[in-house]
Design a protein around this motif. Sequence first.
Motif, PDB file in Angstrom:
ATOM      1  N   LEU A   6       7.915  12.499   0.817  1.00 27.74           N
ATOM      2  CA  LEU A   6       7.217  11.293   0.355  1.00 27.74           C
ATOM      3  C   LEU A   6       8.015  10.040   0.714  1.00 27.74           C
ATOM      4  CD1 LEU A   6       5.820  11.855  -3.274  1.00 27.74           C
ATOM      5  CD2 LEU A   6       4.553  11.152  -1.246  1.00 27.74           C
ATOM      6  N   LEU A   7       9.317  10.091   0.466  1.00 24.53           N
ATOM      7  CA  LEU A   7      10.175   8.953   0.791  1.00 24.53           C
ATOM      8  C   LEU A   7      10.236   8.735   2.306  1.00 24.53           C
ATOM      9  CD1 LEU A   7      13.072   9.637  -1.746  1.00 24.53           C
ATOM     10  CD2 LEU A   7      11.265   7.918  -1.949  1.00 24.53           C
ATOM     11  N   SER A  17       3.111  16.465   2.316  1.00 21.21           N
ATOM     12  CA  SER A  17       4.322  16.692   1.518  1.00 21.21           C
ATOM     13  C   SER A  17       4.320  18.094   0.916  1.00 21.21           C
ATOM     14  CB  SER A  17       4.432  15.638   0.415  1.00 21.21           C
ATOM     15  OG  SER A  17       4.605  14.341   0.972  1.00 21.21           O
ATOM     16  N   LEU A  18       3.154  18.598   0.515  1.00 27.63           N
ATOM     17  CA  LEU A  18       3.052  19.992   0.050  1.00 27.63           C
ATOM     18  C   LEU A  18       3.447  20.958   1.167  1.00 27.63           C
ATOM     19  CD1 LEU A  18      -0.265  20.192  -2.030  1.00 27.63           C
ATOM     20  CD2 LEU A  18       2.068  20.428  -2.893  1.00 27.63           C
ATOM     21  N   MET A  19       2.980  20.693   2.375  1.00 33.33           N
ATOM     22  CA  MET A  19       3.313  21.553   3.500  1.00 33.33           C
ATOM     23  C   MET A  19       4.810  21.507   3.804  1.00 33.33           C
ATOM     24  SD  MET A  19       0.130  20.920   6.116  1.00 33.33           S
ATOM     25  CE  MET A  19       0.645  22.277   7.171  1.00 33.33           C
ATOM     26  N   PHE A  20       5.391  20.311   3.751  1.00 30.50           N
ATOM     27  CA  PHE A  20       6.821  20.192   4.021  1.00 30.50           C
ATOM     28  C   PHE A  20       7.629  20.910   2.929  1.00 30.50           C
ATOM     29  CE2 PHE A  20      10.942  18.012   3.791  1.00 30.50           C
ATOM     30  CZ  PHE A  20      11.353  18.143   5.101  1.00 30.50           C
ATOM     31  N   CYS A  40       0.837  -1.210   0.000  1.00 32.94           N
ATOM     32  CA  CYS A  40       0.000   0.000   0.000  1.00 32.94           C
ATOM     33  C   CYS A  40       0.867   1.254   0.000  1.00 32.94           C
ATOM     34  CB  CYS A  40      -0.925   0.005   1.216  1.00 32.94           C
ATOM     35  SG  CYS A  40      -2.244  -1.223   1.155  1.00 32.94           S
ATOM     36  N   ALA A  41       1.927   1.242   0.794  1.00 27.41           N
ATOM     37  CA  ALA A  41       2.811   2.402   0.858  1.00 27.41           C
ATOM     38  C   ALA A  41       3.478   2.663  -0.485  1.00 27.41           C
ATOM     39  CB  ALA A  41       3.866   2.197   1.946  1.00 27.41           C
ATOM     40  N   LEU A  42       3.925   1.611  -1.151  1.00 28.61           N
ATOM     41  CA  LEU A  42       4.603   1.770  -2.437  1.00 28.61           C
ATOM     42  C   LEU A  42       3.635   2.245  -3.520  1.00 28.61           C
ATOM     43  CD1 LEU A  42       6.945  -1.357  -2.406  1.00 28.61           C
ATOM     44  CD2 LEU A  42       7.552   1.034  -1.983  1.00 28.61           C
ATOM     45  N   VAL A  43       2.420   1.707  -3.505  1.00 29.84           N
ATOM     46  CA  VAL A  43       1.407   2.184  -4.470  1.00 29.84           C
ATOM     47  C   VAL A  43       1.118   3.662  -4.230  1.00 29.84           C
ATOM     48  CG1 VAL A  43      -1.020   1.980  -5.161  1.00 29.84           C
ATOM     49  CG2 VAL A  43       0.367  -0.080  -4.852  1.00 29.84           C
ATOM     50  N   GLY A  44       0.966   4.056  -2.952  1.00 32.27           N
ATOM     51  CA  GLY A  44       0.739   5.464  -2.642  1.00 32.27           C
ATOM     52  C   GLY A  44       1.893   6.338  -3.085  1.00 32.27           C
ATOM     53  N   LEU A  45       3.118   5.877  -2.861  1.00 31.38           N
ATOM     54  CA  LEU A  45       4.301   6.634  -3.276  1.00 31.38           C
ATOM     55  C   LEU A  45       4.321   6.845  -4.783  1.00 31.38           C
ATOM     56  CD1 LEU A  45       7.221   7.761  -2.754  1.00 31.38           C
ATOM     57  CD2 LEU A  45       8.024   5.415  -3.116  1.00 31.38           C
ATOM     58  N   VAL A  46       4.147   5.781  -5.542  1.00 34.37           N
ATOM     59  CA  VAL A  46       4.195   5.886  -7.011  1.00 34.37           C
ATOM     60  C   VAL A  46       3.067   6.766  -7.527  1.00 34.37           C
ATOM     61  CG1 VAL A  46       3.952   4.561  -9.149  1.00 34.37           C
ATOM     62  CG2 VAL A  46       5.381   3.684  -7.294  1.00 34.37           C
ATOM     63  N   PHE A  47       1.878   6.586  -6.954  1.00 28.34           N
ATOM     64  CA  PHE A  47       0.721   7.372  -7.409  1.00 28.34           C
ATOM     65  C   PHE A  47       0.941   8.865  -7.189  1.00 28.34           C
ATOM     66  CE2 PHE A  47      -3.300   9.461  -6.187  1.00 28.34           C
ATOM     67  CZ  PHE A  47      -3.931   9.433  -7.430  1.00 28.34           C
ATOM     68  N   VAL A  48       1.361   9.251  -5.996  1.00 31.04           N
ATOM     69  CA  VAL A  48       1.545  10.677  -5.701  1.00 31.04           C
ATOM     70  C   VAL A  48       2.765  11.234  -6.440  1.00 31.04           C
ATOM     71  CG1 VAL A  48       2.007  12.346  -3.869  1.00 31.04           C
ATOM     72  CG2 VAL A  48       0.375  10.502  -3.477  1.00 31.04           C
ATOM     73  N   PRO A  53      12.107  18.718  -1.928  1.00 34.92           N
ATOM     74  CA  PRO A  53      11.542  18.580  -0.581  1.00 34.92           C
ATOM     75  C   PRO A  53      10.238  17.776  -0.563  1.00 34.92           C
ATOM     76  CG  PRO A  53      12.222  20.852  -0.982  1.00 34.92           C
ATOM     77  CD  PRO A  53      12.264  20.148  -2.292  1.00 34.92           C
ATOM     78  N   PHE A  54       9.388  17.993  -1.568  1.00 39.44           N
ATOM     79  CA  PHE A  54       8.132  17.240  -1.661  1.00 39.44           C
ATOM     80  C   PHE A  54       8.430  15.746  -1.762  1.00 39.44           C
ATOM     81  CE2 PHE A  54       4.716  15.193  -4.031  1.00 39.44           C
ATOM     82  CZ  PHE A  54       3.565  15.729  -3.469  1.00 39.44           C
ATOM     83  N   ARG A  55       9.342  15.397  -2.654  1.00 42.82           N
ATOM     84  CA  ARG A  55       9.637  13.987  -2.879  1.00 42.82           C
ATOM     85  C   ARG A  55      10.445  13.394  -1.727  1.00 42.82           C
ATOM     86  NH1 ARG A  55      10.470  13.772  -9.501  1.00 42.82           N
ATOM     87  NH2 ARG A  55       8.233  13.661  -9.932  1.00 42.82           N
ATOM     88  N   ALA A  56      11.279  14.205  -1.096  1.00 41.54           N
ATOM     89  CA  ALA A  56      12.024  13.706   0.062  1.00 41.54           C
ATOM     90  C   ALA A  56      11.067  13.334   1.191  1.00 41.54           C
ATOM     91  CB  ALA A  56      13.021  14.762   0.536  1.00 41.54           C
TER      92      ALA A  56
END
Length: 444
Positions: A359-360, A322-325, A146-154, A354-357
């Motif tokens: 997310l990771l 992630s937008l806020m970060f 679930c986490a990986l699907v969420g990561l790829v999707f976003v 920063p957004f992608r960091a």
Amino acid sequence: MADTTGNTGTPQDTRALHASDSPPRRSSWRHIGPGIVVAATGVGAGDLVATLIAGSNFGYTLLWAAVVGCLVKISLAEAAGRWHLSTGRTLFDGWAQLGRWTTYFFGVYVVVWGFVYGAAAMSSSALPLQALFPGVMELEGWGIACALVGLVFVWFNRYAVFEKVMTVLVGVMFVVTVYLAVRVAPHLGDAFAGLLPVLPDAPDSVLNTLGLIGGVGGTITLAAYGYWVNAKGWTDSGWMKVMRLDNRVAYLTTGVFVVAMLVVGAELLHSAGLAIASGDRGLIQLGDILEDRYGSATATFFLIGFFATSFTSLIGVWHGVSLMFADFVTRGRKQAAASRGEDFASGRPEKSWPFRAYLLWLTFPPMILLFQGQPFRLIIVYGVLGAAFMPFLALTLVRLLNSARTPREWRNGPLSNAMLVLAGLLFLVLAVKQIWDQPWAEFF
């Protein structure tokens, strides 16, 4: 200031870019979107369990508290959206004007909260999948998937696609919860009586009531609402009426979820004297009860709704926080560039490092907690910071929206001030209780 609209430049710059997307003369249902996102993200499996348990313990007595809770959240989200649209600035930009302490608080909060929440969101999304497909994978495997699907999707999608997927999942949540409420045949007379503000005759009834008011749909996603408003392309006060309609739809939707689950708790659990565990596993127990009472088809339908509820919270946080970060980091980088006499060009936040960091950060480190359990001291820090965030949000909004930082036309009126102060005091009481209840002796 970070761009939160999904385009290059600051919020002021994006007004020109969205010129073809000029604000409508009248608010319309066809424009809504961020409200659906915030409703889907804010209502997680834990919120539904809390409401179920309230219905199980007290019947319809606390129905009025659930309604009041939705009104409180309307005021908070509306205030966040109004700040973004009236000033052209992000919420973190406003916080930073109140002093460096806000930066320190948010920086520590967002790192610790994200680490623990990531594991909780994975586990919550995995539970219904494990129940739907027994024997396929262990809980940890489903959580990681679930986490990986969420990561790829976003990671690979813009806000518009994200909003459409969230809308579909909200539709699933809506149909499932309403179906269950109808299926258990509610007593409408008792339900209407529950709208009268009465406290249950039970120990700690005041705190239980305050917890229900403050708990459902009340997370950092309320602060993320303004960022989603900008991501939608609403960048100035011309969109204020649309934003307010959108926000009301959000918490009308939340109200339906809450009332429906309280009905299920009152009719299915309270009337039969049944109890379920707190936390997400309580919903698995509810699935078993539904299967015994109404058959496997109803139980399967419920588990699908359970997954939709959990997964919308996962991808909503993956995107919104992630937008806020990204805004938090970009503002610091702009200040550093300005001190060196350099210009700083910010691009689309969803493509920024920063957004992608973040997310990771939400995705990979929390996987450790799935296998090793949650470190005791970290959970205490998480609980304290989480308890402090909502009063922080409410009371800083009171200060920002009553000052010269906000154009006079869009400052708080008496009703807004009353609701925000009420929210701040409510969450302050709950924060003190949660901090008091932490096992500090074992921490040291």
